[in-house]
Structure formats: structure tokens, C-alpha cells
Design a protein around this motif. Sequence first.
Motif: not given
Lengths: 260, 183, 346
Positions: A120-127, A150-156
Motif C-alpha cells: 500500500v505504501d509503495s502504491v501511495l508513493e507511485r501514485l 486506481l491505487g486500490r486496484a494496483l494494491a491488489q
Amino acid sequence: MSNVVVQDLSVRAGTKVLISGVSLDIEPGTWCTVIGPNGAGKTTLVETVAGIRRASSGTVSISGRRLEDMSERERARVVALVPQHPEVPAGMTVADYVSLGRTAYHGLLRAPSAHDRAVVDSVLERLSLREFADRDVITLSGGERQRMVLGRALAQSTMVIVLDEPITGLDLRHQIELLDLLKSEVAECGLTVVATLHDLTLAGQFADRLVLLDAGKVVLDAPASEVIRSDELAHSYGMDLRVVDVDGSDVVVPVRSLRH
Amino acid sequence: MKVVFQDAATSVADALSQIRQLGRLTGHVARADSLASFMNTYIKADIASVPKHPNKKITVYYEIGTNPYYSLTSKTFVGSLMKSLGLVNIADADSTTADAGYPELSSEYIVSANPKLIFLADSVKASSLAKRPGFSKVSAVANHNVIELNADIASRWGPRLGVLMYQLASEVKKVLHESKLWK
Amino acid sequence: MSSNPPTARRVALVSALTLVGLVAAVVCGLAIGPTSIATAKIIGDVVSHVGIGHSSLSPLQSTVIWQLRAPRLVLGLLAGAMLAVAGGTYQGVFRNPLADPYLLGVAAGAGLGATFAIVDIGGGLNTPTWTPLLAFAGAMVAVAFTWGVGGRGLHSNAATLILAGVAVSALLTSMQTFLQQQSSSNSIARVYIWLLGSLASASWRSVWLVFPYVILCTAICVLSGRALDVMSVGEDESRSLGLPVRRVRFIVIAASSLGTAAIVSAVGLIGFVGIIVPHIVRLLVGTSYRRILPISVVFGAAFLVFADTLARTVMAPSELPLGVVTAAIGAPVFVIILSLRRRMVR
């Protein structure tokens, strides 16, 4: 690598046929966008690919496994969805919202693991969502909100991601920004994308392959530039379309129809 | 047609004068008078038969309804009968003008009042009282001084008034004889 | 009220204050009553049971505390906890702020069952044993019926279930009213007393009867918090996130209905606890059911015991029906919550 195979798929609602006889074979790492006029069955098709809608006949399989044979949890680790009208649950923080993407990993009774939190951290960072992490989801602007979904979907952490009109309601800059962001994620992680888009120019510029759907049937399934220039496209939309080359990119321009 | 209204009697004297009134109105003056004086004699005898017990406070709970519990005070007819026998009614202290002599009592109030004698005029079985929460510790229940009354007799002030009075009086006497209950 | 979700510190503070409220409620429940018994003596007695010091209570006072006030207190705690957590759970699973534990027909079914017993159709049913049993059976049959009508179909969702619940409730209530009409005025009064809810007939027996249901169902409801948080994005989306929506919905509804039915059978219909407690808690600690549900358990328990203390004291020596007290507190509080919410959301 995950390929998405749709075989002779039909979906009916009552007696109404929404899509029928759709077959697709999407190579791993491909961006495939479904286009077509309103009511063509685009949303039905991608929702069935995402597994939240049941096929009346035919199958959808990912990496050789049929969706209907998977549990909800297994499926959520294989394919993620960015819905057309995401619910925005007031009172939830952005970080918690993105964490929902990890539900299929930590389960319903356990808290997210260190690994879940790292993802989740990495997704928040990237987006670029980190600065909003503790904000209430309803306080975000349209562009930020869409990035969060989109972040939620990538976190999957799935190999296949399905997006249903992900840029609806965004201004031009945010539309391009979001699609660019997705493009870089796709390139980095080798994601397979199945999307629907109304904007034909953006559809052509961002997809490897376009599937033209009309009245629930596949009219054309080919590389993007080919579909954009086809007669079928204009015919499906019932109007004249011109394709203009602007600095090497195809731009689709509608022409006010003289035919009545 | 003549309509005569007789209010609920609140004392023995009331009840007897109502019997006499009925006799006058129906032309049976002599019979009504003799019934009334007959009843009066017997009731007086019942009252007199109970030994005076100034140092022995016999508390009583008279139940006319459950869930919630309803009782009656000395201001009511039956209450006045119990009072004439020297009983101390636990409902008296917990009554307000609003309840017209028929107060609702909480189970906690009844248990803490710890009555020595309980009359049941609501068709409840005496044996069931021990099953009520806390009641098994109440003196009347622990010493089996719980008496079921015939609901028909207990709620009317007609000719069978003497039957009720006799029953009340004999129970009080029984309790008095078991004077080991008192210090 | 900030528009940002509450901080962990605030949640900790609210939890601590709620626990303090619970302790205060327990003291009130034991110490306040028609007979005045000094609070210090009661505490001394409680402590002496753990083996410290001697109790200075008379046997009769001890009976009042342990046979009358204590079971009533415990039943109040169980009822408040269960109704509050069931209400919060219903609100989550139906994503509907007006949902309460009686939504799917529990109240109407229990009302019919209890009326059946009180009116005494079969003869010999009007006893302290049969009334709760029939109320419980009525509640469970009603929910099962609602589920059968609105919850099993392929396309069933929260909305069809709610509609089925409304229909089943209306049908059962009409049957209950009919039964009541056919009976004597004495029975009608008793039916009303039952419908308004009361803890007056609490005993250790009634506590032990509902205890296992309440503990099990409360635990399931509290544990469902994470699933309900996922469901806040709707059924389709939560399914795409890997939530087995149908199964979760079944388990959660079954648990909250079963626990509510057990409580209703013991204490009658006590309204508003299931609506206002979760709403107050939500206002204090935000929208996450992982926080709302456990805090509602404690808050609801304390709230109902306070309400019962009021019910026992305001009109002393007689008692107010508990349902009247909770509604009298609940309705204005609900209005305040609504206006606060409206101000908070934008």
C-alpha cells in the motif's frame, strides 16, 4: 504471464441479450481497449472479465483458469477492477481505501501484514497519494479520487487490471496524467489491461489493440491504428470520422454528419 | 326505571349499609336487615377472635396482579378488613394518590419489605412464589405463610364477605401462634 | 467536527470514556433502587465475594442485590450490548443509516409469538416459560421467512431483503393485532406491557438463557467489522476486492438476528438503542466498523443500564416501561445526530 481468454461469451439480463458470442484472446502484457457506441455492451463485457458479473454462456479464463472455478478471494488476486462509478465511502481515509485492495490477501479476520502495508505504501508513493493518505476520501478532487481508485486496484497486485471508463469526468490534463500513470505501471509490472474508453483518440493512443463492440457483438478486433482507420468504426457510431496525423499520433475527429 | 349507583365499599360498615339499602329498594327490608346484622355479628366475632398483638407487627402483602405486581392499601375495602385484624400493609408506605389505593410494587420493594404474610387474590399458585427471583428469602414464603384466596370471594363485598373475613382471621391467628417468628 | 477521520488518540479517549461510563452504569444498576442500601456497603459486599474483608449487608439486602438488582443489571448489559452491535451491523450490511435490529421482522415475529402466548390460544401458554420461547420462535421464523422471500435469489441484494422485511413485518403485525383484538382487555394490557419492553422480570435464569446467544452473536458481529468496512464500497466492488458478499451477508444477518431474537424474547421490544448508539459512536470515532462495533457493545450496555435506572426511578414506586424511556431519550438524540451529520458532510 497472464493471458485473458474469452470464449464465446454471452450475457443476458432476463430476455435481453447484452453481449453474445464474444471471443477474445489477450496476450500477456497487452493493453486492450474496448470501444463502441453507448449500449454496445462494453461495461457488461469488462465486468464479466473482472468476474463481478456472471456469464450466461461461454467462459472467461485467466492464465488458463476459468473465473467461475475460482473463489472470490482467488479471483481478486488475479484480476482487479476500476469501476465506472466507484463508491466513495465518506469518512474513510485515502490510505484505508487503498488498503481495501489487500482484502484478498490478509482475509477478513486478520489485520494487514507488514507486506500488505508495504504494498500500500509503495502504491501511495507511485501514485503521488502520500500527502493525502490521512485525508477523508470525499475531500479529494475528481483527479485525485480517480488516482486513488486506481491505487486500490494496483494494491491488489494482480497481473490483469480491468478499467471501465477510468477517465470519465476528468479534465484533459488529468485524463492524460492518469493514462500515463497507468501506462508506466503497465510497462514496469507487465500488466495486462482490459479497458473501456469513450475517447477514441486516447483509446487509439494508449492501447495496443482495440476491440470494436456494437450491439453486443465484436465488429473488429485488431491493432489500434487499424481499427481507428476502419470504415466499421464510423459505421458503428453512425457518423463520419476523420483520422488526422498530429506529430505521428492519430487523432480522431468527428465530422458533423450530412447523411440523415 | 330507577337507577341506583352503589360506589365501591371502603369499609365493613359501608358494605352492610349497601345491603340494607338494597333491601329497602327491593322490598325485603326485614331480610336485608337481618342478613346485615347477622354478618356484622360474625365479622365482629372474627375480629374479636384475633388476640391483640401490639408488640408483634404482622406485615402483609396482598397481591392482586403480577407482571407488574399490583397490591392494595388500607384505604380499600379489603385493605380495611386486613387493617381491622391488626395487620400492617406493606403497600401503604408505597402508595400515592394517583394509584387510588392500588399501587404497583416492584419486586425489590416487596422483597425488602419482607412481609410475614402474603395473600394471593390473582389465581397464582402459592408454590410458584419461591421461584420468583429473591422471593425465597421472604419470611412469608420461607415459613409457608402464603395463602391463595378465591378470587371471586376476595374481590366482592356481598353476603359472602363473612367467608373472606373468616379466612383472613384464621390465617392471622395461625401466624400469631407461630410466634417464634418474632423476636 | 473536522472533516478528517478521527485520530487514534481520539479513538483511545472515546474508548476510555465509554469504559468509565460502563463502570458508572454498573454502580448505578447495583446501588440505585427502591430500597436504599449504601453504595459503600454494596462495594464491600462485592469485594468480600472475592475474599477481601467482610460483607456488612443483611441477608435480605444481599438477596435484593444478588437476586434482584444483579440479574437485572446483567440482563440490561447484555441487551444493550446486543441491540447496539446488531444495529451497527445491520447499518453496515445494508449500508443504510436507518437500519435497526428489527428491520427483517424480528420485532413483528417476536410480537406475534408473545401475543400468541399471552392471549393463550392453546391454553396453558401464558407462563414465564412459554412467552419468551414463542417470542424467540416467532422472531426466528420471521427472519427466515424474510430471507426466503428476499435473500436467496440470484439477483437478491440488500434492497430486496429490506423490502421483504417490510412486507413480512407488516403481515405479522397485522396478525398480531388481530389476535390482540380477539382477546380480553386484561390480555391486551399484558401484550402492551410486553411490547414496550422491561427488565423487571429479570432473573439469573433469564440471564443464562440468553447469555450464550448474546456472547456468540456479539463476537461474530464485532469480528465482521473488517468485512463491513469493505462492503462500504458496495456489493459489486467488494466482490471484486475478493469479499464473498453473499456468505458474509448471510452470516452477519444470521448472527445479529439470532442475538436480537434472544434478547427480545427475554426483555420485549426495546426500541432506538440499535439506531442511536451506533450513530453516536460513529459521530465520535468515525465510520470504520472496526471501531464502531466494539465501542457500540460497551456504549450500548452502559446506555441501556442508565435508561433502566431512569425507568426504575423517575416514576417510583411504579416503573416506566423501558421502551418508553429509550424512545424518549432516543428520538431527540436522533434528531440532534441528524443535524450534526448534515453539518459535517460538506
